[in-house]
Design an enzyme around this catalytic site. Sequence first.
Site, PDB file in Angstrom:
ATOM      1  CG  HIS A  23      -2.929   8.374   0.012  1.00 41.12           C
ATOM      2  ND1 HIS A  23      -4.207   8.478  -0.730  1.00 41.12           N
ATOM      3  CD2 HIS A  23      -2.137   8.969   0.280  1.00 41.12           C
ATOM      4  CE1 HIS A  23      -4.321   9.853  -0.357  1.00 41.12           C
ATOM      5  NE2 HIS A  23      -2.977  10.046   0.106  1.00 41.12           N
ATOM      6  CB  CYS A  59      -0.105  11.287   1.066  1.00 43.58           C
ATOM      7  SG  CYS A  59      -0.063  11.070   2.805  1.00 43.58           S
TER       8      CYS A  59
END
Length: 235
Positions: free
Chosen positions: A190, A205
């Site tokens: 992301h 992430c």
Amino acid sequence: MNRFANRAGRRAGIAAGLTSLLVPAALVLGASPARAASCNVTTGPYQKQVEKFLGRTVDGRQSLGDCQAIQAFQRKHGILPTAGYAGPLTWRTMDTMNQQKAAGTNPNKAGKCPTNKGRIACVDLTRQLSWIQDGSRLKYGPVPVRTGKDGTETRTGLKKIYWRNINHWSTLYNVSMPYSQFFDGGQAFHSTTKSMWNPPGSGGCVNMRSADAKAYWNLLRNGDDVYVYGRKPGT
């Protein structure tokens, strides 16, 4: 009355002369006294490497100019403390940048990311690099990424994208995660507004710049493979 006035005038002139010698010294050095005081002018253990990276004169001795250049780098990437010291964290960040640059347009030269899976997103934790390849053909990248910090490392291995949400909001971290593509539990590609070289790292992430995260969104689909390998420096 005039003698006293003349003496006072001479004393004031001498004081002003001394002040004029002291104040411009900070200006000659290229910084205000407050700025200079905040700069660590101690020579660091990675002084020469850092000087070379920043295009400074490589003499292995910290100068105020060196310190200010290091401080600017540290501020840009959120490296704390921003004291201008050529320490391990600053050099490790620069060394990672050097490795990323050296990857050029052939990031999988060592063949560590599988080439028999078709479309696959590769994540090299060691170099903090990611790219998309189709077989052995490079489709996008390589691009710098920001992966999990010590304690919340991005998990290694072969995975698949299983859920995508273009405007995802993390209830865990209370933060926006645009162009999220989840491939392992709560870990996803992301975008983020932070520098890709901002330590210590993410919560697991694979953080990306907005343009890169958008490109990944357009190139990948549910079921596409993701391969994560290596070890992030500092973990």
